[in-house]
Design an enzyme around this catalytic site. Structure first.
Site, PDB file in Angstrom:
ATOM      1  N   SER A 265     -10.793 -16.801 -37.233  1.00 53.53           N
ATOM      2  CA  SER A 265     -12.218 -16.681 -37.554  1.00 53.53           C
ATOM      3  C   SER A 265     -12.807 -17.860 -38.307  1.00 53.53           C
ATOM      4  CB  SER A 265     -12.476 -15.390 -38.334  1.00 53.53           C
ATOM      5  OG  SER A 265     -12.339 -14.275 -37.495  1.00 53.53           O
TER       6      SER A 265
ATOM      7  N   LYS B  97     -20.316 -16.849 -45.899  1.00 56.02           N
ATOM      8  CA  LYS B  97     -20.256 -15.793 -44.900  1.00 56.02           C
ATOM      9  C   LYS B  97     -20.684 -14.457 -45.502  1.00 56.02           C
ATOM     10  CE  LYS B  97     -16.861 -14.032 -41.503  1.00 56.02           C
ATOM     11  NZ  LYS B  97     -15.463 -14.210 -41.024  1.00 56.02           N
TER      12      LYS B  97
ATOM     13  N   SER C 256     -14.976 -15.006 -36.287  1.00 53.59           N
ATOM     14  CA  SER C 256     -16.116 -14.230 -36.737  1.00 53.59           C
ATOM     15  C   SER C 256     -17.065 -14.980 -37.668  1.00 53.59           C
ATOM     16  CB  SER C 256     -15.637 -12.965 -37.450  1.00 53.59           C
ATOM     17  OG  SER C 256     -14.887 -13.282 -38.614  1.00 53.59           O
TER      18      SER C 256
END
Length: 558
Positions: A218, A113, A194
């Site tokens: 997330s 990420k 996210s």
């Protein structure tokens, strides 16, 4: 999209359909072995192929980069490819040839990420131009652990900007730096967030697996809607040092993979104590448990599994509820005792649904943690953002950040609080969180009913574990039927509910119970194999067999 790569030889892929007789059979090479498709391939299959010399880590990197380039203009999944990925792969191939491997993930490409710090040629931006060009003095502990395990950090994935902690009116998977990520199971699918890019990347085989981060949902939510296994670890099982933070009390980093075993392998590589993150020093073991060995078909036998029905508010969609009820029977047949209607207290439910303490804790933490735990540690900071106010000012003045169309409402509220996580006012809100999710919530249920775990449809699972930092594992549960009415988000730009969009089942446990939860998730996964029943509508065509065939052909000619 910002794909920065200087990889040699990728133009060869434009010739594949002209020169390779295997184009119609992408999992085979002429007269050679059959390769598993990259959308399905597992850690152990990759390890076997590398050990036998059927393919190399360089082959893997070339294949995955080609797949990324094939679909990225459509799905906006990966923001940057590591320009050193091929040279790193070659070094790891050489180590293997010399009889040295660093572990089961040696030479395997993983995506991470865009908020996980690396001290290489990749940017760490959290999706914001405010941090573009900023550098770190060293890798995050997570990245360093991956490298020590022999992992090739293939690139960075897009995310909901600032891990979904900027706007009250943005969309999942959007960032100024990376654009709008889309899911692969339905046109214009909301990828959730996210860890949006990490979820989509793993779901369609753009890497073996990926890493996400979670503050509240997330990892779990994008794993759910992208048909993945996601492990949200106990806060402190994995280091957050040099990961762009929201909250020291809730942030955690974990794997997003296509199978439970693959997720367990990746968790094994990143778990452990770190003197740079004092939460990890609370681990009750010197070395983490063997999470791969926890993958046991009989793990549910003799266990007590609770169902907190009053957390199913509002009511689940009928397909989700039907699949959940079926899952309960599967778990019962696997030898578990189901304890139904073990409900949190009415006070906890009211606070959970209507209270504001959870948001206030995050806002107060963010005001403190962003500058102290990340911005102050940068080796270079070209945009001179040193605190949340600086970041907000930059966002308001830099047009590509899409302000004011996408507001900074979350930051505005945090800056208007008037206190941070060192202020006396903070403590009451934090204690309220611990009470609501602890003795009056999920920890009370686990203790009072002597339960081994709780289960919920994944959409209902993140909130309370987030407040007390406890682990959750989600596995695929089902898909919306083909006649499902499409439901769009508030901006009408993404499809939240629609035909073939996946949903998941979560196993929820006490702190440090990852090994047990992995076992339960594996036992359920192996009995249902839900992931295989629906395929994404966007799938890359390039396969490992093609790359190997091309390498052999080029070698024979030169």
């Amino acid at each position: 999209m910002f794909l920065h790569s200087q990889v040699l030889g990728l133009l060869l892929f434009f010739l594949i359909d002209l020169v390779s007789c295997q184009y119609l059979y992408p999992n085979r090479t002429a007269g050679g072995p059959t390769f598993p498709l990259l959308i399905d391939i597992t850690t152990e299959e990759l390890e076997t192929g590398l050990e036998k010399g059927i393919f190399t880590s360089v082959d893997l990197v070339n294949a995955y980069i080609a797949r990324i380039q094939e679909v990225n203009s459509t799905l906006n999944v990966v923001t940057e490819i590591n320009p050193d990925a091929l040279s790193i792969a070659a070094e790891l191939d050489a180590e293997r040839a010399n009889g040295t491997t660093r572990g089961p993930l040696h030479g395997m490409p993983i995506l991470i990420k865009g908020n996980i710090g690396t001290a290489d040629k990749l940017s760490t931006t959290a999706g914001s131009f405010a941090l573009l060009g900023a550098t770190l003095p060293q890798d995050s502990t997570i990245a360093a652990k991956l490298r020590a395990a022999g992992v090739i950090i293939l690139g960075k994935t897009n995310l909901s900007q600032w891990a979904n902690f900027r706007s009250n009116n943005s969309t999942n998977g959007w960032s100024a730096y990376g654009g709008q990520t889309l899911g692969a199971y339905f046109p214009e699918q909301d990828p959730s967030g996210s860890s949006s890019g990490s979820g989509v990347a793993s779901s369609i085989g753009l890497a073996l697996a990926s890493l996400g981060s979670e503050t509240s949902g997330s990892i779990l939510s994008p794993s759910e809607v992208n048909n993945l296994v996601g492990i949200k670890p106990t806060v402190g099982l994995t280091s957050r040092a040099l990961v762009i933070p929201i909250s020291q009390r809730q942030d955690t980093v974990g794997p997003m993979a296509r199978t439970v075993r693959d997720a367990a392998y990746l968790l094994q590589a990143i778990a452990g104590k770190d003197p740079n993150d004092n939460y990890t020093l609370a681990q009750p073991f010197e070395s983490p448990p063997d999470y791969v060995s926890a993958c046991n078909y009989s793990s549910l036998r003799g266990k007590k599994i609770g169902i907190p029905r009053n957390l199913l508010t509002p009511d689940p969609d009928p397909p989700v509820l039907a699949a959940f009820e079926s899952a309960i029977q599967t778990i019962r047949r696997a030898g578990a005792t189901i304890v139904d209607n073990v409900n949190i207290t009415s006070y906890a439910l009211d606070q959970y649904l209507n209270g504001n303490a959870s948001l206030i804790v995050l806002e107060a933490d963010f005001v403190s943690d962003l500058p102290q735990n990340y911005l102050s540690k940068l080796a270079s900071n070209p945009n001179n953002v040193h605190n949340l106010q600086d970041v907000s000012n930059f966002t308001h003045s830099f047009p590509p950040e899409d302000y004011p169309d996408r507001d900074t409402g979350v930051w505005d509220e945090a800056l208007a609080l008037g206190f941070n996580n060192t202020s006396p006012q903070f403590w009451a809100y934090y204690q309220n969180n611990l009470e609501v999710a602890g003795p009056e919530g999920i920890l009370g249920l686990l203790a009072n009913y002597s339960l081994d775990a709780l289960i919920l449809p994944t959409a209902y699972s993140p909130g309370l574990p987030a407040l007390v930092g406890t682990p959750v594992v989600t596995v695929p549960l089902g898909f919306y039927p083909v006649n499902t009415t499409v439901v769009r988000n508030k901006r009408q730009s993404l499809v939240e509910v629609g035909p073939n969009i996946p949903f998941g089942l979560s196993f929820i446990g006490r702190a440090w119970s990852e090994a047990s939860l992995i076992g339960y998730a594996y036992a359920f996964e192996q009995r249902t194999m839900v992931r295989d029943t629906v395929q994404p509508f966007v799938v890359p065509n390039i396969e490992l067999a093609e790359v190997v065939s091309m390498r052999k052909m080029v070698k024979s000619r030169f």
